[in-house]
Scaffold this motif. Structure first.
Motif, mmCIF file in Angstrom:
data_model
loop_
_atom_site.group_PDB
_atom_site.id
_atom_site.type_symbol
_atom_site.label_atom_id
_atom_site.label_comp_id
_atom_site.label_asym_id
_atom_site.label_seq_id
_atom_site.Cartn_x
_atom_site.Cartn_y
_atom_site.Cartn_z
ATOM 1 N N ASN A 96 -66.697 -70.653 16.223
ATOM 2 C CA ASN A 96 -67.089 -71.504 17.338
ATOM 3 C C ASN A 96 -66.942 -72.975 17.008
ATOM 4 O OD1 ASN A 96 -67.702 -69.617 19.339
ATOM 5 N ND2 ASN A 96 -69.766 -69.273 18.522
ATOM 6 N N GLN A 97 -66.559 -73.275 15.756
ATOM 7 C CA GLN A 97 -66.359 -74.668 15.359
ATOM 8 C C GLN A 97 -65.011 -75.173 15.860
ATOM 9 O OE1 GLN A 97 -68.910 -76.281 14.027
ATOM 10 N NE2 GLN A 97 -69.991 -74.304 14.114
ATOM 11 N N PRO A 98 -64.911 -76.444 16.190
ATOM 12 C CA PRO A 98 -63.635 -77.003 16.669
ATOM 13 C C PRO A 98 -62.523 -76.803 15.640
ATOM 14 C CG PRO A 98 -65.431 -78.550 17.064
ATOM 15 C CD PRO A 98 -66.002 -77.449 16.213
ATOM 16 N N GLY A 99 -61.422 -76.292 16.115
ATOM 17 C CA GLY A 99 -60.242 -76.135 15.271
ATOM 18 C C GLY A 99 -60.135 -74.803 14.546
ATOM 19 N N ALA A 100 -61.210 -73.999 14.495
ATOM 20 C CA ALA A 100 -61.176 -72.757 13.717
ATOM 21 C C ALA A 100 -60.203 -71.747 14.313
ATOM 22 C CB ALA A 100 -62.572 -72.161 13.617
ATOM 23 N N LYS A 101 -60.322 -71.473 15.595
ATOM 24 C CA LYS A 101 -59.434 -70.505 16.235
ATOM 25 C C LYS A 101 -57.995 -71.010 16.254
ATOM 26 C CE LYS A 101 -63.067 -68.561 19.179
ATOM 27 N NZ LYS A 101 -63.548 -68.371 20.570
ATOM 28 N N GLU A 102 -57.838 -72.304 16.516
ATOM 29 C CA GLU A 102 -56.494 -72.876 16.545
ATOM 30 C C GLU A 102 -55.832 -72.776 15.166
ATOM 31 O OE1 GLU A 102 -58.943 -74.628 19.782
ATOM 32 O OE2 GLU A 102 -59.213 -74.270 17.622
ATOM 33 N N PHE A 103 -56.632 -73.006 14.126
ATOM 34 C CA PHE A 103 -56.095 -72.899 12.774
ATOM 35 C C PHE A 103 -55.630 -71.468 12.483
ATOM 36 C CE2 PHE A 103 -56.625 -71.869 8.294
ATOM 37 C CZ PHE A 103 -55.855 -72.853 7.698
ATOM 38 N N LEU A 104 -56.448 -70.488 12.857
ATOM 39 C CA LEU A 104 -56.087 -69.091 12.640
ATOM 40 C C LEU A 104 -54.796 -68.747 13.373
ATOM 41 C CD1 LEU A 104 -56.721 -66.236 11.587
ATOM 42 C CD2 LEU A 104 -58.099 -65.898 13.658
ATOM 43 N N ASP A 105 -54.686 -69.173 14.637
ATOM 44 C CA ASP A 105 -53.492 -68.869 15.428
ATOM 45 C C ASP A 105 -52.244 -69.492 14.817
ATOM 46 O OD1 ASP A 105 -55.037 -67.452 17.209
ATOM 47 O OD2 ASP A 105 -55.240 -69.112 18.637
ATOM 48 N N GLN A 106 -52.330 -70.767 14.479
ATOM 49 C CA GLN A 106 -51.145 -71.472 14.011
ATOM 50 C C GLN A 106 -50.774 -71.076 12.583
ATOM 51 O OE1 GLN A 106 -51.210 -75.714 14.878
ATOM 52 N NE2 GLN A 106 -52.379 -75.351 16.754
ATOM 53 N N TYR A 107 -51.769 -70.778 11.761
ATOM 54 C CA TYR A 107 -51.439 -70.357 10.399
ATOM 55 C C TYR A 107 -50.802 -68.960 10.411
ATOM 56 C CZ TYR A 107 -51.604 -69.999 5.356
ATOM 57 O OH TYR A 107 -51.240 -69.884 4.042
ATOM 58 N N THR A 108 -51.232 -68.114 11.323
ATOM 59 C CA THR A 108 -50.603 -66.801 11.455
ATOM 60 C C THR A 108 -49.136 -66.945 11.846
ATOM 61 O OG1 THR A 108 -52.716 -65.806 12.114
ATOM 62 C CG2 THR A 108 -50.716 -64.566 12.610
ATOM 63 N N GLU A 109 -48.839 -67.875 12.761
ATOM 64 C CA GLU A 109 -47.449 -68.130 13.141
ATOM 65 C C GLU A 109 -46.648 -68.656 11.959
ATOM 66 O OE1 GLU A 109 -47.132 -70.613 16.530
ATOM 67 O OE2 GLU A 109 -48.353 -69.331 17.836
ATOM 68 N N LEU A 110 -47.270 -69.537 11.173
ATOM 69 C CA LEU A 110 -46.593 -70.075 9.995
ATOM 70 C C LEU A 110 -46.278 -68.958 8.993
ATOM 71 C CD1 LEU A 110 -45.591 -72.461 8.286
ATOM 72 C CD2 LEU A 110 -47.941 -72.723 7.437
ATOM 73 N N LEU A 111 -47.199 -68.025 8.828
ATOM 74 C CA LEU A 111 -46.979 -66.913 7.903
ATOM 75 C C LEU A 111 -45.808 -66.039 8.344
ATOM 76 C CD1 LEU A 111 -50.579 -65.733 6.933
ATOM 77 C CD2 LEU A 111 -48.911 -66.919 5.508
ATOM 78 N N GLN A 112 -45.595 -65.910 9.646
ATOM 79 C CA GLN A 112 -44.436 -65.152 10.123
ATOM 80 C C GLN A 112 -43.135 -65.794 9.661
ATOM 81 O OE1 GLN A 112 -45.021 -65.086 14.346
ATOM 82 N NE2 GLN A 112 -46.515 -63.425 14.286
ATOM 83 N N LEU A 113 -43.083 -67.121 9.723
ATOM 84 C CA LEU A 113 -41.902 -67.846 9.260
ATOM 85 C C LEU A 113 -41.734 -67.702 7.755
ATOM 86 C CD1 LEU A 113 -39.594 -69.859 9.910
ATOM 87 C CD2 LEU A 113 -41.241 -71.704 9.529
ATOM 88 N N ILE A 114 -42.836 -67.839 7.012
ATOM 89 C CA ILE A 114 -42.784 -67.717 5.554
ATOM 90 C C ILE A 114 -42.385 -66.303 5.150
ATOM 91 C CG2 ILE A 114 -44.193 -67.776 3.457
ATOM 92 C CD1 ILE A 114 -45.832 -70.013 4.762
ATOM 93 N N ALA A 115 -42.951 -65.303 5.831
ATOM 94 C CA ALA A 115 -42.664 -63.910 5.486
ATOM 95 C C ALA A 115 -41.182 -63.589 5.651
ATOM 96 C CB ALA A 115 -43.502 -62.974 6.358
ATOM 97 N N ALA A 116 -40.579 -64.103 6.711
ATOM 98 C CA ALA A 116 -39.146 -63.873 6.921
ATOM 99 C C ALA A 116 -38.334 -64.467 5.776
ATOM 100 C CB ALA A 116 -38.704 -64.465 8.258
ATOM 101 N N GLY A 117 -38.729 -65.651 5.326
ATOM 102 C CA GLY A 117 -38.043 -66.277 4.202
ATOM 103 C C GLY A 117 -38.241 -65.516 2.913
ATOM 104 N N TYR A 118 -39.462 -65.042 2.686
ATOM 105 C CA TYR A 118 -39.737 -64.253 1.481
ATOM 106 C C TYR A 118 -38.855 -63.009 1.438
ATOM 107 C CZ TYR A 118 -43.889 -66.792 -0.163
ATOM 108 O OH TYR A 118 -44.738 -67.720 -0.681
ATOM 109 N N ARG A 119 -38.717 -62.334 2.568
ATOM 110 C CA ARG A 119 -37.898 -61.124 2.600
ATOM 111 C C ARG A 119 -36.436 -61.440 2.304
ATOM 112 N NH1 ARG A 119 -41.608 -59.373 6.816
ATOM 113 N NH2 ARG A 119 -40.373 -60.472 8.373
ATOM 114 N N ARG A 120 -35.954 -62.555 2.840
ATOM 115 C CA ARG A 120 -34.564 -62.940 2.560
ATOM 116 C C ARG A 120 -34.354 -63.223 1.080
ATOM 117 N NH1 ARG A 120 -35.201 -65.851 7.470
ATOM 118 N NH2 ARG A 120 -35.676 -67.749 6.297
#
Length: 320
Positions: A249-273
């Protein structure tokens, strides 16, 4: 070498039932039949990347045995057939250091052919110059050089392996390949239609106890207010619904979770390559009890829902 189609290959235990009656082929009709595992034999020049190729198959779910004497290959396949499907694919790494290497290997291959085992031989080779550079970089002698030079050992091994190279189903020249490129070639041959998946460990921790030494990525949750300073929340952990609700419920917590999850998708694709199959994501707060635990739980759930095999660890949650 002829590759056999093992789709219907089975072996019977050959035991009889309580009545002692056997079927028309001399086996009990109710005897358990066991699927023969698929087999890959990895061999080739020392220093050409046999261990990397084996590790790639291991990451793809193969049961890998390194430096197995060729005479024991049929035994390993038989043991896999008895595993009730738990060992469906076996990869063995063999080299020329064992005595009677080729005699034992020919005998084993003939035994496998008689049992209609689906098998492939992967042969890794490299140029003399590349092999010399690799042995010199690790300051180790070639296993066959004896009292001679590295080039003497390479020449002896190449001569010994000439026939096996001719029988190989797949020959990979690693002279100009790095580790990642070799893994990509192995993935292309053995991953099938499914892209190899990334396996993630999400670990909460407390900064006051030190960073996890095996962390690939570090997430800092100390930008969020600390539930430790809320008296009614202090005794609990991030596993508690009230604590998790307070954190998100703190400002930025949910947004951080959403955006970091998206970032991990990009990183994961690179790791696999790049051939990286395992990643440890360390999520930290001051004591590793509240914020990092709550964030780790949500992050692990997100990754799991997106098909990432995820392990969740709370390193410091039980510390005072």
């Amino acid at each position: 070498m002829t590759e056999h189609d093992g789709d219907g290959a089975h072996v019977s235990t050959g035991t009889t039932g309580e009545s002692g009656e056997t079927g028309p082929n001399g086996h009990n009709g109710e005897a358990a039949e066991q699927a023969i595992p698929e087999l890959v034999i990895i061999s080739g020049m020392s220093g050409a990347g046999r261990s990397t190729a084996a590790k790639c198959l291991e990451d793809l779910g193969w049961f890998v045995v390194d430096n197995l004497p060729p005479a024991l290959i049929p035994t390993m396949v038989e043991l896999g057939a008895r595993s009730q499907g738990n060992v469906a694919r076996i990869a063995v790494v063999v080299d020329v250091r064992g005595r009677r290497f080729f005699d034992n290997l020919r005998e084993s291959l003939a035994d496998l052919d008689a049992k209609e085992v689906t098998r492939r031989i992967v042969f890794l080779e490299s140029s003399d110059d590349a092999l010399v550079r690799r042995f010199e970089s690790v300051r180790r002698p070639h296993p066959l050089q004896g009292d001679g030079r590295i080039t003497d050992g390479i020449a002896a091994e190449r001569d010994l392996l000439r026939e096996l190279r001719g029988d190989a189903d797949l020959v990979i020249d690693t002279s100009s390949l790095n580790v990642h490129e070799l893994r990509a070639k192995m993935d292309a041959q053995f991953a099938g239609d499914d892209e190899p998946q990334l396996r993630a460990t999400v670990m909460s921790f407390g900064y006051k106890y030190g960073l996890p030494v095996d962390a690939d990525l570090v997430v800092d949750c100390r930008f969020l207010p600390n539930p430790h300073w809320v008296p009614e929340l202090r005794p609990f952990t991030g596993l508690n619904e009230e604590v998790s609700g307070y954190v998100f419920n703190q400002p930025g917590a949910k947004e951080f979770l959403d955006q970091y999850t998206e970032l991990l998708q990009l990183i994961a694709a690179g790791y696999r390559r790049e051939g990286k199959r395992y990643v440890t994501i360390a999520v930290g707060c001051t004591g590793g009890k509240h914020r990092s635990v709550a964030m780790s739980e949500k992050l692990a759930a997100r990754l799991s829902s997106e098909g990432v095999e995820t392990v969740l660890v709370h390193r410091d949650m039980g510390r005072e």
